[in-house]
Design a protein around this motif. Sequence first.
Motif, PDB file in Angstrom:
ATOM      1  N   SER A  98      24.143  22.730   7.545  1.00 55.71           N
ATOM      2  CA  SER A  98      24.480  23.525   8.726  1.00 55.71           C
ATOM      3  C   SER A  98      23.978  22.876  10.009  1.00 55.71           C
ATOM      4  CB  SER A  98      23.900  24.932   8.589  1.00 55.71           C
ATOM      5  OG  SER A  98      22.480  24.923   8.739  1.00 55.71           O
ATOM      6  N   LYS A  99      22.999  21.981   9.902  1.00 55.98           N
ATOM      7  CA  LYS A  99      22.478  21.290  11.075  1.00 55.98           C
ATOM      8  C   LYS A  99      23.359  20.115  11.483  1.00 55.98           C
ATOM      9  CE  LYS A  99      18.836  22.168  12.378  1.00 55.98           C
ATOM     10  NZ  LYS A  99      18.401  23.186  13.379  1.00 55.98           N
ATOM     11  N   LEU A 100      24.215  19.667  10.566  1.00 53.86           N
ATOM     12  CA  LEU A 100      24.980  18.445  10.763  1.00 53.86           C
ATOM     13  C   LEU A 100      26.462  18.737  10.965  1.00 53.86           C
ATOM     14  CD1 LEU A 100      23.308  16.424   7.868  1.00 53.86           C
ATOM     15  CD2 LEU A 100      22.721  16.319  10.295  1.00 53.86           C
ATOM     16  N   THR A 101      27.176  17.751  11.451  1.00 53.56           N
ATOM     17  CA  THR A 101      28.632  17.813  11.513  1.00 53.56           C
ATOM     18  C   THR A 101      29.185  17.376  10.169  1.00 53.56           C
ATOM     19  OG1 THR A 101      28.635  17.297  13.869  1.00 53.56           O
ATOM     20  CG2 THR A 101      30.697  16.971  12.674  1.00 53.56           C
ATOM     21  N   GLU A 102      30.043  18.185   9.598  1.00 52.56           N
ATOM     22  CA  GLU A 102      30.588  17.890   8.269  1.00 52.56           C
ATOM     23  C   GLU A 102      31.768  16.937   8.398  1.00 52.56           C
ATOM     24  OE1 GLU A 102      31.661  20.623   4.426  1.00 52.56           O
ATOM     25  OE2 GLU A 102      32.325  21.315   6.384  1.00 52.56           O
ATOM     26  N   TYR A 103      31.707  15.809   7.678  1.00 57.38           N
ATOM     27  CA  TYR A 103      32.772  14.812   7.749  1.00 57.38           C
ATOM     28  C   TYR A 103      33.699  14.848   6.536  1.00 57.38           C
ATOM     29  CZ  TYR A 103      29.825  12.760  11.420  1.00 57.38           C
ATOM     30  OH  TYR A 103      29.066  12.552  12.544  1.00 57.38           O
ATOM     31  N   TRP A 160      28.940  15.179  -0.673  1.00 57.42           N
ATOM     32  CA  TRP A 160      29.151  15.649   0.704  1.00 57.42           C
ATOM     33  C   TRP A 160      28.621  14.612   1.668  1.00 57.42           C
ATOM     34  CZ3 TRP A 160      26.143  16.459   4.969  1.00 57.42           C
ATOM     35  CH2 TRP A 160      26.605  17.338   5.946  1.00 57.42           C
ATOM     36  N   TRP A 161      29.330  14.395   2.773  1.00 52.87           N
ATOM     37  CA  TRP A 161      28.807  13.490   3.792  1.00 52.87           C
ATOM     38  C   TRP A 161      29.069  14.029   5.192  1.00 52.87           C
ATOM     39  CZ3 TRP A 161      32.268   9.927   6.584  1.00 52.87           C
ATOM     40  CH2 TRP A 161      33.603  10.016   6.173  1.00 52.87           C
ATOM     41  N   GLY A 162      28.090  13.831   6.069  1.00 49.17           N
ATOM     42  CA  GLY A 162      28.174  14.321   7.436  1.00 49.17           C
ATOM     43  C   GLY A 162      27.206  13.551   8.314  1.00 49.17           C
ATOM     44  N   GLY A 163      27.037  14.023   9.542  1.00 52.70           N
ATOM     45  CA  GLY A 163      26.156  13.294  10.445  1.00 52.70           C
ATOM     46  C   GLY A 163      26.001  13.985  11.777  1.00 52.70           C
ATOM     47  N   ILE A 193      20.841   8.783   1.956  1.00 55.60           N
ATOM     48  CA  ILE A 193      21.198   9.622   0.812  1.00 55.60           C
ATOM     49  C   ILE A 193      20.059  10.612   0.553  1.00 55.60           C
ATOM     50  CG2 ILE A 193      21.756   9.650  -1.644  1.00 55.60           C
ATOM     51  CD1 ILE A 193      22.879   6.847  -1.352  1.00 55.60           C
ATOM     52  N   VAL A 194      20.375  11.903   0.558  1.00 57.75           N
ATOM     53  CA  VAL A 194      19.391  12.961   0.355  1.00 57.75           C
ATOM     54  C   VAL A 194      19.662  13.631  -0.987  1.00 57.75           C
ATOM     55  CG1 VAL A 194      18.470  15.138   1.233  1.00 57.75           C
ATOM     56  CG2 VAL A 194      19.179  13.350   2.836  1.00 57.75           C
ATOM     57  N   THR A 195      18.693  13.542  -1.898  1.00 61.14           N
ATOM     58  CA  THR A 195      18.870  14.120  -3.231  1.00 61.14           C
ATOM     59  C   THR A 195      18.009  15.350  -3.469  1.00 61.14           C
ATOM     60  OG1 THR A 195      17.193  12.634  -4.156  1.00 61.14           O
ATOM     61  CG2 THR A 195      19.493  11.892  -4.242  1.00 61.14           C
ATOM     62  N   ASP A 196      17.034  15.586  -2.599  1.00 63.19           N
ATOM     63  CA  ASP A 196      16.147  16.737  -2.756  1.00 63.19           C
ATOM     64  C   ASP A 196      16.276  17.644  -1.535  1.00 63.19           C
ATOM     65  OD1 ASP A 196      14.906  15.885  -5.235  1.00 63.19           O
ATOM     66  OD2 ASP A 196      13.948  14.318  -4.026  1.00 63.19           O
ATOM     67  N   PRO A 197      16.356  18.962  -1.738  1.00 64.93           N
ATOM     68  CA  PRO A 197      16.527  19.878  -0.601  1.00 64.93           C
ATOM     69  C   PRO A 197      15.299  19.891   0.288  1.00 64.93           C
ATOM     70  CG  PRO A 197      16.104  21.101  -2.623  1.00 64.93           C
ATOM     71  CD  PRO A 197      16.297  19.677  -3.030  1.00 64.93           C
ATOM     72  N   LEU A 198      15.519  20.214   1.571  1.00 63.58           N
ATOM     73  CA  LEU A 198      14.441  20.307   2.543  1.00 63.58           C
ATOM     74  C   LEU A 198      14.296  21.754   2.984  1.00 63.58           C
ATOM     75  CD1 LEU A 198      15.462  17.236   4.744  1.00 63.58           C
ATOM     76  CD2 LEU A 198      13.815  17.269   2.866  1.00 63.58           C
ATOM     77  N   ASN A 199      13.044  22.193   3.189  1.00 64.11           N
ATOM     78  CA  ASN A 199      12.859  23.532   3.724  1.00 64.11           C
ATOM     79  C   ASN A 199      13.271  23.541   5.194  1.00 64.11           C
ATOM     80  OD1 ASN A 199      10.701  22.409   5.160  1.00 64.11           O
ATOM     81  ND2 ASN A 199       9.188  23.126   3.676  1.00 64.11           N
ATOM     82  N   SER A 200      13.205  24.704   5.821  1.00 67.40           N
ATOM     83  CA  SER A 200      13.721  24.815   7.186  1.00 67.40           C
ATOM     84  C   SER A 200      12.994  23.882   8.147  1.00 67.40           C
ATOM     85  CB  SER A 200      13.625  26.264   7.666  1.00 67.40           C
ATOM     86  OG  SER A 200      12.287  26.725   7.587  1.00 67.40           O
ATOM     87  N   ALA A 201      11.667  23.797   8.025  1.00 64.53           N
ATOM     88  CA  ALA A 201      10.907  22.909   8.912  1.00 64.53           C
ATOM     89  C   ALA A 201      11.231  21.447   8.620  1.00 64.53           C
ATOM     90  CB  ALA A 201       9.415  23.166   8.744  1.00 64.53           C
ATOM     91  N   GLY A 202      11.317  21.109   7.332  1.00 65.79           N
ATOM     92  CA  GLY A 202      11.631  19.734   6.968  1.00 65.79           C
ATOM     93  C   GLY A 202      13.020  19.337   7.410  1.00 65.79           C
ATOM     94  N   ALA A 203      13.991  20.257   7.279  1.00 65.78           N
ATOM     95  CA  ALA A 203      15.355  19.964   7.709  1.00 65.78           C
ATOM     96  C   ALA A 203      15.425  19.765   9.217  1.00 65.78           C
ATOM     97  CB  ALA A 203      16.288  21.092   7.272  1.00 65.78           C
ATOM     98  N   GLU A 204      14.655  20.558   9.955  1.00 61.95           N
ATOM     99  CA  GLU A 204      14.640  20.431  11.413  1.00 61.95           C
ATOM    100  C   GLU A 204      14.064  19.080  11.827  1.00 61.95           C
ATOM    101  OE1 GLU A 204      15.406  21.341  15.287  1.00 61.95           O
ATOM    102  OE2 GLU A 204      15.996  22.521  13.527  1.00 61.95           O
TER     103      GLU A 204
END
Length: 443
Positions: free
Chosen positions: A95-100, A115-118, A57-68
């Motif tokens: 955008s990095k993940l597949t949206e379920y 939202w959930w994906g993987g 579960i992700v509650t805080d946004p990640l910057n581009s480097a953190g998301a990568e």
Amino acid sequence: MHASDHVPADLASLLRSAELRLNAAQRRRLGWLVMQFGAARLYRRGDKLRPEDGLIIVTDPLNSAGAELFYRSLRPGCVVVVPFGENPVFDFLKSKLTEYGTVGTHGADGPHELWWGGIGPIETLVPRAATAERLRVVSCYPRRGDDQGAIRLRQAVERHQLAAHIEPIDSAFDDRLQCAEKADFIARMWDRFAEPLLFVEAGADLHEAPLIPTRLACDLAVHKWNRWEMSARTIYLGRTAAAEAFLAVWQQLAELCPTVWEGALLDQAWCLATSQRSLDTVWLPRSYHALVGDLSESKATIVHDLRSTTADLGPDPSFAAIARAPRRAGRTGPRDALVVMQSPSPSTDSVAVILHDVGTADARAVAATIDAATSAFAAECGGFGRLELTLCAWRDEVDAARRAARSGRASVLEILPGQPIPPDLFASLASGRGSAVVPVPRI
């Protein structure tokens, strides 16, 4: 059938500790995910994922480097859940993940989109042994048109021993159906049959039984062409009140706008339904919407009798560009309300709450302001019969939301993330019955 209402004790404890406000449908979906993938873990920036982490579960946004880095540390077969999925600051991670799937809002009890994906296609996540409710395939075609496509589909459902109903209907055109004709047909099938419905466009072939939607126990399942443009060629409706409400909205819009492209109407119906009722939506994979000539056609579940081209499905120029980015991220956009609430008041007056600067504010502050505004309206509506709350990241989005509100003759209230929301906010606004920007400093 729905996902189990049972929420494991450890999940309930995690939700309390993280101060996450979820509605009943969202808790059901999370409970289902726990049963499939194990105990949920709350991810914080800088955490290292473990091999056993199956539900994150992700509650805080990640910057581009953190998301990568986060994306690269995920393993196939795990699921990522974003409880504040309405916030555009999570779009890059998504955008990095597949949206379920997406589970919509439901008033002050759960005013956020989950939202959930993987990683990888959703087909690999659903165990074939999972319980699947029996569904009914339904389809229709113009009475004066060619019936060869209907014959092909009928043979396919018989091959897979699926219950089905395929019939010719009177239509305005010989070679195609209007959206209203299709929606009316599905509504008739809803009243006629007791099973969940899977509408498949006549002419399609089934390479295998399309059981993913029933195994996922959702309200609605639909494919998004190019990740944002909803297609009306494959639509699943679970046997739920939320699915019935969506169908009613789609049918009404199709009757009111007979010349509008059906994908745009389907999209608008989804926005309206998911803002007023917690609609549990699953985004069907491309294997449920393959076209003849696709490289993956041999592995597809449903193949439509169209050549692999964007000429038929999109991108359609009539689909508003302002809505494309939000739909790719599985959320409503700035012209659409995140949450719509009705009050006990019989008044026809409505209030449009516009929440500014959500793209640059702290995600928790945005979420807390949404919670506070919806709770204040639930406690004291100020005589307004209806509230519509819209999130806006940029000035052009604010302008679009303001124009939409004024075209509906709604009072407009503009607020900022993190500001205090007084309990008599809507009563104070009602005394002026106009527009207001609450004068508080930015944080």
